[in-house]
Scaffold this motif. Structure first.
Motif, PDB file in Angstrom:
ATOM      1  N   PHE A 198       0.616  -1.338  -0.091  1.00 51.07           N
ATOM      2  CA  PHE A 198       0.018  -0.126  -0.050  1.00 51.07           C
ATOM      3  C   PHE A 198       0.742   1.236   0.021  1.00 51.07           C
ATOM      4  O   PHE A 198       1.909   1.352   0.728  1.00 51.07           O
ATOM      5  CB  PHE A 198      -0.861  -0.036   1.303  1.00 51.07           C
ATOM      6  CG  PHE A 198      -2.007  -1.061   1.063  1.00 51.07           C
ATOM      7  CD1 PHE A 198      -3.339  -0.945   0.358  1.00 51.07           C
ATOM      8  CD2 PHE A 198      -1.721  -2.477   1.645  1.00 51.07           C
ATOM      9  CE1 PHE A 198      -4.046  -1.738   0.298  1.00 51.07           C
ATOM     10  CE2 PHE A 198      -2.493  -3.220   1.461  1.00 51.07           C
ATOM     11  CZ  PHE A 198      -3.805  -3.256   0.968  1.00 51.07           C
ATOM     12  N   ILE A 205      -7.906  -3.055   6.467  1.00 54.37           N
ATOM     13  CA  ILE A 205      -6.824  -2.101   6.544  1.00 54.37           C
ATOM     14  C   ILE A 205      -7.557  -1.138   7.555  1.00 54.37           C
ATOM     15  O   ILE A 205      -8.682  -0.789   7.710  1.00 54.37           O
ATOM     16  CB  ILE A 205      -6.594  -1.177   5.349  1.00 54.37           C
ATOM     17  CG1 ILE A 205      -7.728  -0.695   4.501  1.00 54.37           C
ATOM     18  CG2 ILE A 205      -5.794  -2.340   4.294  1.00 54.37           C
ATOM     19  CD1 ILE A 205      -7.266   0.360   3.460  1.00 54.37           C
ATOM     20  N   PHE A 208      -1.255   3.180   5.758  1.00 51.75           N
ATOM     21  CA  PHE A 208      -2.330   1.927   5.938  1.00 51.75           C
ATOM     22  C   PHE A 208      -1.798   1.059   6.790  1.00 51.75           C
ATOM     23  O   PHE A 208      -0.481   0.515   6.696  1.00 51.75           O
ATOM     24  CB  PHE A 208      -2.476   1.385   4.685  1.00 51.75           C
ATOM     25  CG  PHE A 208      -2.976   2.546   3.371  1.00 51.75           C
ATOM     26  CD1 PHE A 208      -4.483   2.563   3.570  1.00 51.75           C
ATOM     27  CD2 PHE A 208      -2.262   3.428   2.813  1.00 51.75           C
ATOM     28  CE1 PHE A 208      -4.992   3.552   2.648  1.00 51.75           C
ATOM     29  CE2 PHE A 208      -2.758   4.282   2.263  1.00 51.75           C
ATOM     30  CZ  PHE A 208      -4.116   4.376   1.971  1.00 51.75           C
ATOM     31  N   ARG A 209      -2.270   0.432   7.518  1.00 53.13           N
ATOM     32  CA  ARG A 209      -2.035  -0.853   8.613  1.00 53.13           C
ATOM     33  C   ARG A 209      -2.725  -1.898   8.054  1.00 53.13           C
ATOM     34  O   ARG A 209      -4.090  -1.711   7.776  1.00 53.13           O
ATOM     35  CB  ARG A 209      -2.358  -0.571   9.996  1.00 53.13           C
ATOM     36  CG  ARG A 209      -1.492  -1.578  10.922  1.00 53.13           C
ATOM     37  CD  ARG A 209      -1.876  -1.314  12.459  1.00 53.13           C
ATOM     38  NE  ARG A 209      -3.306  -1.504  12.785  1.00 53.13           N
ATOM     39  CZ  ARG A 209      -3.872  -2.696  13.053  1.00 53.13           C
ATOM     40  NH1 ARG A 209      -3.566  -3.575  13.107  1.00 53.13           N
ATOM     41  NH2 ARG A 209      -5.220  -2.306  13.569  1.00 53.13           N
ATOM     42  N   ILE A 210      -2.275  -3.095   7.877  1.00 56.04           N
ATOM     43  CA  ILE A 210      -3.094  -4.426   7.247  1.00 56.04           C
ATOM     44  C   ILE A 210      -3.189  -5.133   8.407  1.00 56.04           C
ATOM     45  O   ILE A 210      -2.482  -5.448   9.267  1.00 56.04           O
ATOM     46  CB  ILE A 210      -1.881  -4.636   6.214  1.00 56.04           C
ATOM     47  CG1 ILE A 210      -1.378  -3.838   5.028  1.00 56.04           C
ATOM     48  CG2 ILE A 210      -2.710  -6.202   5.695  1.00 56.04           C
ATOM     49  CD1 ILE A 210      -0.593  -4.045   4.241  1.00 56.04           C
ATOM     50  N   ASN A 242      -4.001   1.171  -4.368  1.00 58.39           N
ATOM     51  CA  ASN A 242      -4.216   0.488  -3.215  1.00 58.39           C
ATOM     52  C   ASN A 242      -5.650  -0.370  -3.196  1.00 58.39           C
ATOM     53  O   ASN A 242      -5.876  -1.448  -2.835  1.00 58.39           O
ATOM     54  CB  ASN A 242      -4.242   1.543  -1.991  1.00 58.39           C
ATOM     55  CG  ASN A 242      -2.990   2.143  -1.895  1.00 58.39           C
ATOM     56  OD1 ASN A 242      -2.191   1.580  -2.342  1.00 58.39           O
ATOM     57  ND2 ASN A 242      -3.225   3.179  -0.922  1.00 58.39           N
ATOM     58  N   LEU A 254      -6.536  -4.100  -2.700  1.00 60.83           N
ATOM     59  CA  LEU A 254      -7.644  -4.677  -1.826  1.00 60.83           C
ATOM     60  C   LEU A 254      -8.691  -5.709  -2.466  1.00 60.83           C
ATOM     61  O   LEU A 254      -9.178  -6.645  -2.215  1.00 60.83           O
ATOM     62  CB  LEU A 254      -8.409  -3.726  -1.273  1.00 60.83           C
ATOM     63  CG  LEU A 254      -7.796  -2.852  -0.199  1.00 60.83           C
ATOM     64  CD1 LEU A 254      -8.304  -1.555   0.196  1.00 60.83           C
ATOM     65  CD2 LEU A 254      -7.457  -4.010   1.327  1.00 60.83           C
TER      66      LEU A 254
END
Length: 121
Positions: free
Chosen positions: A4, A39, A107-109, A27, A31
Motif C-alpha cells: 500500500f 486495513i 495504511f495498517r494491514i 491500493n 484490496l
C-alpha cells in the motif's frame, strides 16, 4: 510484491490530489485482489496548528481516503480510520520538506478475521 502506498496532502487540506487518487486506485486494486485483507487508514498532520485541529484534520484525511476506497468498490467493513494528528511524524524537523512528508495517510494491514478498532459495518 506490491504494498500500500502512502497518500500525501497539501497544507491545511483533506482534498485528494491526482497523485493521491492514483495511489489510492492502486491500493484499491490490491484490496480487490486480496479480499481477506482489512486495513486501518491512519490520518496524519504536520506540527502546525493546535493538537485538536490537527487531530480533526487527520480524521478528515483518513475519511477522504475511506470514501475514495469505498467508491472504488472496497467494502466499508474492511476499512477503519484513525487520526494521529501531529503525534507520529515521519520527519521530526520543522521545515516545509518535513511538513510535506508528515501530511499523509498511511495504511495498517490486518489479515482474515483480525478485528480493527473503529471498523465501519
Amino acid at each position: 510484491v506490491k504494498n500500500f502506498q502512502r497518500v500525501y496532502f497539501n497544507f491545511d487540506s483533506a482534498s485528494l490530489s491526482s497523485e493521491a487518487r492514483n495511489a489510492l486506485s492502486e491500493n484499491a486494486a490490491l484490496l480487490q485482489q486480496h479480499t481477506d485483507v482489512k486495513i486501518e487508514v491512519q490520518g496524519h498532520a504536520d506540527e502546525r496548528g493546535t493538537t485538536e485541529y490537527n487531530l480533526a484534520l487527520g480524521q478528515k484525511r483518513a475519511d477522504a481516503v475511506r470514501r475514495y476506497l469505498s467508491a472504488q468498490g472496497v467494502a466499508a467493513s474492511r476499512v477503519s480510520v484513525i487520526s494521529y494528528g501531529e503525534e507520529r511524524p515521519l520527519e521530526g524537523m520543522s521545515s516545509e520538506t518535513a511538513w510535506s512528508k508528515n501530511r499523509r495517510a498511511e495504511f495498517r494491514i490486518a489479515w482474515g478475521d483480525a478485528p480493527l478498532a473503529g471498523t465501519v459495518n
